[in-house]
Design an enzyme around this catalytic site. Structure first.
Site, PDB file in Angstrom:
ATOM      1  N   LEU A  70     -10.388  62.737  31.639  1.00  0.00           N
ATOM      2  CA  LEU A  70     -10.546  64.099  32.127  1.00  0.00           C
ATOM      3  C   LEU A  70      -9.925  64.331  33.502  1.00  0.00           C
ATOM      4  O   LEU A  70      -9.713  65.477  33.897  1.00  0.00           O
ATOM      5  CB  LEU A  70     -12.029  64.466  32.165  1.00  0.00           C
ATOM      6  N   ARG A  72      -6.910  63.901  34.268  1.00  0.00           N
ATOM      7  CA  ARG A  72      -5.527  64.370  34.135  1.00  0.00           C
ATOM      8  C   ARG A  72      -5.243  65.054  32.805  1.00  0.00           C
ATOM      9  O   ARG A  72      -4.250  65.775  32.692  1.00  0.00           O
ATOM     10  CB  ARG A  72      -4.555  63.195  34.308  1.00  0.00           C
ATOM     11  N   LYS A  85      -8.994  63.021  19.795  1.00  0.00           N
ATOM     12  CA  LYS A  85      -8.090  63.789  20.658  1.00  0.00           C
ATOM     13  C   LYS A  85      -7.205  64.750  19.864  1.00  0.00           C
ATOM     14  O   LYS A  85      -7.037  65.912  20.238  1.00  0.00           O
ATOM     15  CB  LYS A  85      -7.198  62.845  21.470  1.00  0.00           C
ATOM     16  N   CYS A 171      20.147  57.377  23.262  1.00  0.00           N
ATOM     17  CA  CYS A 171      18.789  57.357  22.726  1.00  0.00           C
ATOM     18  C   CYS A 171      17.883  56.686  23.754  1.00  0.00           C
ATOM     19  O   CYS A 171      18.336  56.226  24.812  1.00  0.00           O
ATOM     20  CB  CYS A 171      18.744  56.635  21.380  1.00  0.00           C
ATOM     21  N   CYS A 186      -0.808  53.219  32.782  1.00  0.00           N
ATOM     22  CA  CYS A 186      -1.463  53.994  33.838  1.00  0.00           C
ATOM     23  C   CYS A 186      -2.847  53.443  34.136  1.00  0.00           C
ATOM     24  O   CYS A 186      -3.325  53.510  35.272  1.00  0.00           O
ATOM     25  CB  CYS A 186      -1.560  55.465  33.434  1.00  0.00           C
ATOM     26  N   CYS A 243      23.738  49.375  22.639  1.00  0.00           N
ATOM     27  CA  CYS A 243      22.337  49.722  22.400  1.00  0.00           C
ATOM     28  C   CYS A 243      21.846  49.099  21.089  1.00  0.00           C
ATOM     29  O   CYS A 243      22.512  49.220  20.057  1.00  0.00           O
ATOM     30  CB  CYS A 243      22.166  51.236  22.351  1.00  0.00           C
ATOM     31  N   CYS A 246      21.111  52.542  18.639  1.00  0.00           N
ATOM     32  CA  CYS A 246      22.043  53.601  18.239  1.00  0.00           C
ATOM     33  C   CYS A 246      23.511  53.229  18.306  1.00  0.00           C
ATOM     34  O   CYS A 246      24.375  54.051  18.006  1.00  0.00           O
ATOM     35  CB  CYS A 246      21.794  54.867  19.064  1.00  0.00           C
TER      36      CYS A 246
END
Length: 251
Positions: A70, A72, A85, A171, A186, A243, A246
């Protein structure tokens, strides 16, 4: 767009923009966007896209609302704790704009279901906090020919780019070829809540620009924001000939 007084009033600020106007608003109302991750990035992006009148929004997330979200994830409130969610966010977007048809899918996107879950979208938003899930989303978008708007944040910094817009565009794995050995979430490093709103809103803006053809997208570019310094910069992000996803030599 049909001459509807309610619609004209709701989207009045879009209709007076020459870059959007009636044709752009009609394109928004007819578009289909899939949001992978109903968290700190997917939440604000989804709120602004629903408010903008994006006609069909699908949210994919298998997580439940926790009190730690809550700080963020402004799409949720305290009474949502313990709820799915994707379901709660879909209901919130429904309440925000009745013109929007939403669908909450309580599943984790994986290599087995990604093609089926993303098929039919016009644009995909990557709002997850996991490199494996980002790679799966990117690979599915490449196979389906779908533009991918991707954002990331941590502590006081964030970034946004647009991938897979055409055969010559980079990509996500042109930016991140392999999962970094020191990758952190985070939850591990922390993040200031308001930063999620900044980055998620820029992601929504990029989606709106892609749908309406307004301005120049971040395709082939990476936007970097430093919240502590209140500075941002944009760097060129070329397609990587080597890559793993891609390039002509990739599987």
């Amino acid at each position: 767009m049909a001459v509807n007084p309610d619609a004209i009033n709701r989207y009045a600020r879009h209709l007076v923009l020459k870059e959007i106007g009636g044709p752009g608003q009609q394109a928004l109302l007819q578009s289909r966007v899939v949001i992978v991750g109903a968290g700190g990035l997917g939440g604000p992006a989804g709120l602004y896209l629903a408010a903008a009148g994006v006609g069909h929004i699908t949210i994919i997330d298998d997580d439940k609302v926790d009190a730690s979200n809550l700080q963020r994830q402004v799409q949720f409130i305290s009474s949502d704790i313990g709820m799915d969610k994707a379901t709660i966010m879909a209901d919130t977007l429904d309440d925000l704009n009745p013109d929007v048809t939403t669908r909450g899918i309580v599943q984790r996107l994986n290599a087995d279901n990604a093609h089926a879950l993303l098929q039919g979208a016009d644009i995909v938003i990557d709002g997850v906090d996991d490199f494996k899930a980002r790679f799966i989303t990117n690979d599915a978008c490449l196979r389906l020919g779908l533009p991918l708007v991707s954002g990331a944040l941590g502590r006081f910094k964030g970034q946004v780019s647009v991938f897979n817009t055409d055969a010559d565009a980079p990509c996500y794995r042109c930016l991140v070829p392999d999962i970094p050995p020191d990758s952190e979430t985070c939850a591990a490093v922390g993040v200031v809540g308001a930063l999620a709103g900044v980055i998620g809103s820029v992601m929504a803006l990029e989606v709106i620009k892609l749908i309406t053809g307004a301005g120049d997208s971040l395709a082939g570019r990476l936007w970097l924001y430093d919240g502590l310094a209140a500075e941002s910069r944009t760097i060129t992000l070329p397609k990587d000939a080597a890559c793993p996803a891609c390039s002509n030599n990739s599987g």
